[in-house]
Design an enzyme around this catalytic site. Structure first.
Site, PDB file in Angstrom:
ATOM      1  N   THR A  71      -0.058  13.925 -30.863  1.00 51.58           N
ATOM      2  CA  THR A  71      -0.640  12.698 -31.420  1.00 51.58           C
ATOM      3  C   THR A  71      -0.607  12.772 -32.947  1.00 51.58           C
ATOM      4  O   THR A  71      -0.159  11.836 -33.619  1.00 51.58           O
ATOM      5  CB  THR A  71      -2.087  12.512 -30.907  1.00 51.58           C
ATOM      6  OG1 THR A  71      -2.037  12.339 -29.487  1.00 51.58           O
ATOM      7  CG2 THR A  71      -2.757  11.312 -31.546  1.00 51.58           C
ATOM      8  N   ASN A 150       6.807   9.421 -20.501  1.00 51.76           N
ATOM      9  CA  ASN A 150       5.796  10.192 -19.783  1.00 51.76           C
ATOM     10  C   ASN A 150       5.301   9.515 -18.518  1.00 51.76           C
ATOM     11  O   ASN A 150       4.766  10.166 -17.634  1.00 51.76           O
ATOM     12  CB  ASN A 150       4.606  10.485 -20.709  1.00 51.76           C
ATOM     13  CG  ASN A 150       4.109   9.250 -21.421  1.00 51.76           C
ATOM     14  OD1 ASN A 150       4.857   8.590 -22.144  1.00 51.76           O
ATOM     15  ND2 ASN A 150       2.862   8.918 -21.207  1.00 51.76           N
ATOM     16  N   GLN A 180       7.781  15.239 -23.662  1.00 54.48           N
ATOM     17  CA  GLN A 180       8.075  15.458 -22.245  1.00 54.48           C
ATOM     18  C   GLN A 180       9.475  16.043 -22.034  1.00 54.48           C
ATOM     19  O   GLN A 180       9.881  16.271 -20.895  1.00 54.48           O
ATOM     20  CB  GLN A 180       7.931  14.150 -21.457  1.00 54.48           C
ATOM     21  CG  GLN A 180       6.535  13.541 -21.500  1.00 54.48           C
ATOM     22  CD  GLN A 180       5.501  14.326 -20.700  1.00 54.48           C
ATOM     23  OE1 GLN A 180       5.837  15.197 -19.886  1.00 54.48           O
ATOM     24  NE2 GLN A 180       4.231  14.041 -20.940  1.00 54.48           N
ATOM     25  N   SER A 200       4.361  19.025 -28.232  1.00 53.03           N
ATOM     26  CA  SER A 200       2.962  19.335 -27.945  1.00 53.03           C
ATOM     27  C   SER A 200       2.880  20.651 -27.180  1.00 53.03           C
ATOM     28  O   SER A 200       3.638  20.863 -26.232  1.00 53.03           O
ATOM     29  CB  SER A 200       2.377  18.201 -27.096  1.00 53.03           C
ATOM     30  OG  SER A 200       1.083  18.546 -26.659  1.00 53.03           O
ATOM     31  N   HIS A 202       0.363  21.896 -25.211  1.00 47.49           N
ATOM     32  CA  HIS A 202      -0.244  21.977 -23.877  1.00 47.49           C
ATOM     33  C   HIS A 202       0.632  21.408 -22.761  1.00 47.49           C
ATOM     34  O   HIS A 202       0.321  21.571 -21.585  1.00 47.49           O
ATOM     35  CB  HIS A 202      -1.650  21.354 -23.874  1.00 47.49           C
ATOM     36  CG  HIS A 202      -1.712  19.873 -23.977  1.00 47.49           C
ATOM     37  ND1 HIS A 202      -1.909  19.078 -22.889  1.00 47.49           N
ATOM     38  CD2 HIS A 202      -1.621  19.035 -25.037  1.00 47.49           C
ATOM     39  CE1 HIS A 202      -1.956  17.803 -23.275  1.00 47.49           C
ATOM     40  NE2 HIS A 202      -1.775  17.759 -24.585  1.00 47.49           N
ATOM     41  N   CYS A 325      -2.984   8.997 -19.915  1.00 47.33           N
ATOM     42  CA  CYS A 325      -3.308   8.438 -21.232  1.00 47.33           C
ATOM     43  C   CYS A 325      -3.653   6.965 -21.143  1.00 47.33           C
ATOM     44  O   CYS A 325      -4.199   6.392 -22.058  1.00 47.33           O
ATOM     45  CB  CYS A 325      -2.141   8.603 -22.193  1.00 47.33           C
ATOM     46  SG  CYS A 325      -1.384  10.197 -22.072  1.00 47.33           S
TER      47      CYS A 325
HETATM   48  N1  PMP Z   1       3.723  11.731 -26.461  1.00 47.27           N
HETATM   49  C1  PMP Z   1       3.915  11.809 -25.131  1.00 47.27           C
HETATM   50  C2  PMP Z   1       5.202  11.307 -24.550  1.00 47.27           C
HETATM   51  C3  PMP Z   1       2.931  12.357 -24.322  1.00 47.27           C
HETATM   52  O1  PMP Z   1       3.124  12.430 -23.002  1.00 47.27           O
HETATM   53  C4  PMP Z   1       1.720  12.814 -24.913  1.00 47.27           C
HETATM   54  C5  PMP Z   1       0.609  13.400 -24.066  1.00 47.27           C
HETATM   55  N2  PMP Z   1       0.169  12.554 -23.024  1.00 47.27           N
HETATM   56  C6  PMP Z   1       1.575  12.722 -26.307  1.00 47.27           C
HETATM   57  C7  PMP Z   1       2.593  12.171 -27.041  1.00 47.27           C
HETATM   58  C8  PMP Z   1       0.331  13.189 -27.014  1.00 47.27           C
HETATM   59  O2  PMP Z   1       0.291  14.591 -27.055  1.00 47.27           O
HETATM   60  P1  PMP Z   1      -1.031  15.407 -27.442  1.00 47.27           P
HETATM   61  O3  PMP Z   1      -1.861  15.436 -26.199  1.00 47.27           O
HETATM   62  O4  PMP Z   1      -0.508  16.761 -27.829  1.00 47.27           O
HETATM   63  O5  PMP Z   1      -1.675  14.708 -28.575  1.00 47.27           O
END
Ligand code: PMP
Length: 379
Positions: A71, A150, A180, A200, A202, A325
């Site tokens: 993010t 995603n 992803q 990212s 995690h 999300c």
């Molecule tokens: N971009 C995509 C395509 C994601 O799937 C996600 C996580 N859902 C993010 C950005 C955001 O990542 P983070 O949780 O590390 O902020």
């Protein structure tokens, strides 16, 4: 038994990352900016992680900027570039199916006087380089296009898009949200035409709270955070050394098995598709080229996704309703793809990871059939 089929929401930390994290916390606890030996050791650990990421992404280690997650990386890329290059132009081109950390940032840029063009998908739900070429104009500074969606697993041809754009307008910068795709498909940033990429931790078996932005050297970014000038002044703040070490270790542990895992995921997805073909009332997203093998969406006629999610949970099967999300909201992505509201409400996402077995897929299929017998409402 528990079957975790929500690896696109987050993953279990791998032993290599956990160990690297603990070691950094207990032993290499210096501040990388400190001038003494303890600081130097921490700095070396950060350097090592950048080399590990550089090896996984085929890019220069110096081009990695650590952030708190994707993010922040996405915010930094969009705000940072648009503001730094505001004199050259004010237009950002992106897609209608980005993660909120791109789409909401683009929205905010629009409120602040920038121009944003959001490209809708083609009628078949895909994107082509031509759409981007046609959207380019004199005012365009940046194109941001995700690598893998995603929610649906759609793979976008970002390298081709980058090549096409660079041929027409070499000065336009290309950013991709690679969250992803990182460690799920082979990526060679060098020679790709991609100038910036967000990842990212995690999502790739490193802890939460760490991410990175690849920024090709020479590209200017206006910082989002001001402070001690760490990370070339682009992202001030003491580097979270344990999390950085963990991200590097996760990349090193997985980088050589990307292709192998990809074919394993393809086989799992094919297995799920074959099982679903035998169950009346289930529609699964496409299998094969153009769709990530670790993500599948399933729509069960007459069962709301949240109801199904909790039904599966009783059997230890964890999936997500659409994208974690977009919880509670109508997914703008599915809407852009022309999925009707009812089908969107009946869609779950299944995502595979390193620990996903055939048994998990078989168990899911059994429970889906059971759900249709016991829960489905006639439409
Ligand atoms: N971009 C995509 C395509 C994601 O799937 C996600 C996580 N859902 C993010 C950005 C955001 O990542 P983070 O949780 O590390 O902020």
């Amino acid at each position: 038994m528990e079957y975790y089929l929500d690896n696109s929401a987050t993953t279990r930390v791998c032993p290599e990352a956990a160990q690297a994290c603990v070691k950094a916390m207990e032993e290499t606890y210096g501040n990388p900016s400190s001038l003494h030996r303890m600081g130097y050791r921490a700095e070396q650990l950060v350097r090592q992680a950048s080399e590990q990421l550089g090896a996984a992404l085929s890019c220069a280690p110096e081009d990695i900027i650590y952030t708190s997650g994707a993010t922040e990386a996405n915010n930094l890329a969009l705000f940072g570039v648009m503001k730094a290059y505001a004199r050259q132009g004010k237009t950002l081109i992106t897609t209608a199916i980005e993660h909120p950390s791109i789409s909401e940032t683009a929205e905010e840029l629009a409120r602040r006087g920038f121009r944003v063009k959001r490209l809708p998908p083609l009628p078949d739900g895909t994107y082509s380089p031509r759409q981007f070429a046609e959207a380019l104009d004199e005012d365009t500074v940046l194109v941001s296009c995700m690598l893998v969606n995603n929610e649906t697993g759609l793979e976008l041809p970002v390298e081709e898009i980058a090549r096409t754009i660079k041929r027409l307008k070499p000065e336009v910068l290309i950013h991709t949200d690679g969250v992803q795709a990182f460690l799920r498909q082979p990526i060679k940033l060098r020679s790709s035409g991609i100038d910036l990429m967000s990842i990212s931790g995690h999502k790739v078996r490193a802890p939460k709270g760490i991410g990175a932005l690849y920024v090709h050297r020479g590209i200017r970014l206006l910082p989002r955070l001001y402070g001690g000038g760490q990370q070339k002044g682009i992202r001030s703040g003491t580097e979270p050394v344990p999390l950085i070490a963990a991200l590097g270790a996760a990349a090193a542990a997985q980088k050589d098995s990307v292709r192998q895992e990809r074919s394993r995921f393809s086989a799992l997805k094919e297995r799920l598709a074959a099982a679903c073909r035998e169950i009346a009332g289930v529609t699964m997203s496409p299998v094969g080229e153009g769709y990530a093998p670790h993500i599948a969406t399933l729509s069960l006629r007459g069962i709301r996704s949240e109801v199904l999610l909790h039904f599966l949970e009783q059997y230890g099967i964890y999936v997500s309703s659409g994208s974690a999300c977009s919880r509670g909201k109508q997914s703008p992505v599915l809407e852009a793809l022309g999925v009707d509201r009812q089908t969107a409400d009946e869609t779950i996402r299944v995502s595979f990871g390193a620990e996903t077995t055939e048994e998990a897929v078989d168990e899911l299929a059994v429970r889906l059939e059971e759900a249709l017998h016991t829960l489905a409402k006639v439409r």
